[in-house]
Enzyme design. Structure first.
Site, PDB file in Angstrom:
ATOM      1  N   GLU A  11       6.132 -10.528 -42.020  1.00 41.11           N
ATOM      2  CA  GLU A  11       6.144 -11.420 -43.732  1.00 41.11           C
ATOM      3  C   GLU A  11       5.960 -13.006 -43.472  1.00 41.11           C
ATOM      4  O   GLU A  11       6.498 -13.629 -42.409  1.00 41.11           O
ATOM      5  CB  GLU A  11       7.453 -11.622 -44.612  1.00 41.11           C
ATOM      6  CG  GLU A  11       8.443 -11.914 -44.449  1.00 41.11           C
ATOM      7  CD  GLU A  11       9.527 -12.306 -45.682  1.00 41.11           C
ATOM      8  OE1 GLU A  11       8.791 -13.006 -46.040  1.00 41.11           O
ATOM      9  OE2 GLU A  11      10.652 -12.293 -45.034  1.00 41.11           O
ATOM     10  N   LYS A  47      22.294 -10.235 -47.106  1.00 41.58           N
ATOM     11  CA  LYS A  47      22.914 -11.567 -46.479  1.00 41.58           C
ATOM     12  C   LYS A  47      23.795 -11.459 -47.850  1.00 41.58           C
ATOM     13  O   LYS A  47      23.258 -11.373 -48.989  1.00 41.58           O
ATOM     14  CB  LYS A  47      21.816 -12.520 -46.952  1.00 41.58           C
ATOM     15  CG  LYS A  47      22.361 -13.888 -46.517  1.00 41.58           C
ATOM     16  CD  LYS A  47      20.770 -14.720 -46.434  1.00 41.58           C
ATOM     17  CE  LYS A  47      20.599 -14.880 -45.008  1.00 41.58           C
ATOM     18  NZ  LYS A  47      19.251 -15.913 -45.000  1.00 41.58           N
TER      19      LYS A  47
END
Ligand code: PSU
Ligand code: MN
Length: 305
Positions: A26, A161
């Protein structure tokens, strides 16, 4: 048939046409996830890690309105220098960035979409978006999760995360039928740390096992992606107590400043890097390289299966 907006890099095209392994990468992580010049250096090292492990890298972005599957070194450098001036592009943004011939950095969601258009099934990144803490009132749930629900691309990441609500993210993925696979671990890694208080759905020990599960899923037309959670290498893991307090402070600052929507994740990533004096950046770089390697190994097995 490919749509007329897409440009596939010749090396990537040759690999796709001959059934060789390809790994999508990405670009929001380049423009919005890391500062210059570490972002460019890391993006180039990640591509090399994919090559070193037997696959062809395809960094994905939108440049001057063209959907790019595979970037040159100059294009990666350009995007890294543009930084926050590139448009963070998720599913909803793609048509506007294309129609206006702008530069768009693709998130996990839009990278999955473009990878799928080109027929690439394995994708490596650092972290995915998820259900944010406080989503019960803010409704902040990343479009990455909806994409994982519908688009046939497997995403190798370092878990979830803890700027996000891990438990709610797992619930959302379960509802949408997205499997969370732990690579050689039964617990969900939390990006900077190897462990969290949550389990994964399936613990698989080899790239072969992961590739065969993906093949079975897609050959049965069970649409959607998979999360492959790969723990950060031990020597780069950060102390979880420290990260908990740093993230809590960053979220507080974000709320005080009234930062919302697509600006939240980049703000939190930058704050965490600032508060750890760059240590979190080093950890981030190490885990992305580790994910690129696993993704290449999975893509190699998948291409043989
Ligand atoms: N998490 C990270 N680094 C990142 C991102 C997430 O650790 O760079 C980026 C990815 O591109 C991801 C996006 O798809 O942020 C999610 O943004 P949002 O929460 O606005 O959907
Ligand atoms: Mn969001």
């Amino acid at each position: 048939m490919l749509n007329p907006y897409i440009d596939i890099h010749p090396d990537v095209k040759a690999a796709i046409d001959s059934g060789k392994p390809v790994v999508a990468l990405e670009s929001t992580i380049i423009s919005h996830g890391m500062p210059y010049p570490e972002n460019v250096q890391t993006a180039l090292r990640v591509e090399q890690a994919v090559r070193d492990n037997g696959a062809v890298p395809a960094t994905i972005a939108i440049l001057k309105g063209r959907l790019k599957i595979g970037l040159s070194e100059d294009e990666i450098t350009y995007l890294g220098q543009r930084g926050l001036d590139a448009i963070k592009t998720s599913r909803r943004d793609i048509p506007f960035v294309v129609a206006n011939k702008q530069d768009g950095a693709t998130t996990v969601a839009s990278t999955m979409i473009l990878a799928d258009m080109a027929g690439i099934r394995v994708f490596a990144t650092g972290g995915i978006g998820g259900v944010h803490r406080g989503a019960e009132t803010s409704f902040d749930i990343s479009a990455d999760l909806e994409e994982l629900a519908q688009t046939n691309v497997a995403v190798v990441c370092a878990g979830i995360k803890s700027i996000l609500d891990l438990g709610l993210t797992l619930e959302y993925l379960e509802t949408k039928g997205v499997p969370v696979i732990g690579y050689q671990t039964g617990t969900l890694p939390a990006f900077y740390t190897r462990e969290s208080e949550f389990g994964v759905d399936y613990c698989l020990d080899s790239p072969e096992q992961i590739a065969s599960a993906l093949k079975a899923k897609w050959e049965m037309s069970l649409c959607g992606g998979a999360v492959i959670a790969n723990p950060i290498p031990t020597e780069h893991a950060m102390p979880s107590k420290l990260m908990d307090s740093v993230i809590a402070e960053a979220i507080k600052e974000m709320e005080q400043k009234g930062i919302k929507g697509k600006d939240s994740t980049p703000f939190l990533l930058a704050k965490v890097a600032e508060k750890t004096k760059g240590d979190s950046l080093k950890a981030n770089i190490a885990l992305v390289l580790n994910n690129a390697k696993l993704a290449a190994n999975v893509a190699v097995c998948f291409s043989k299966s």
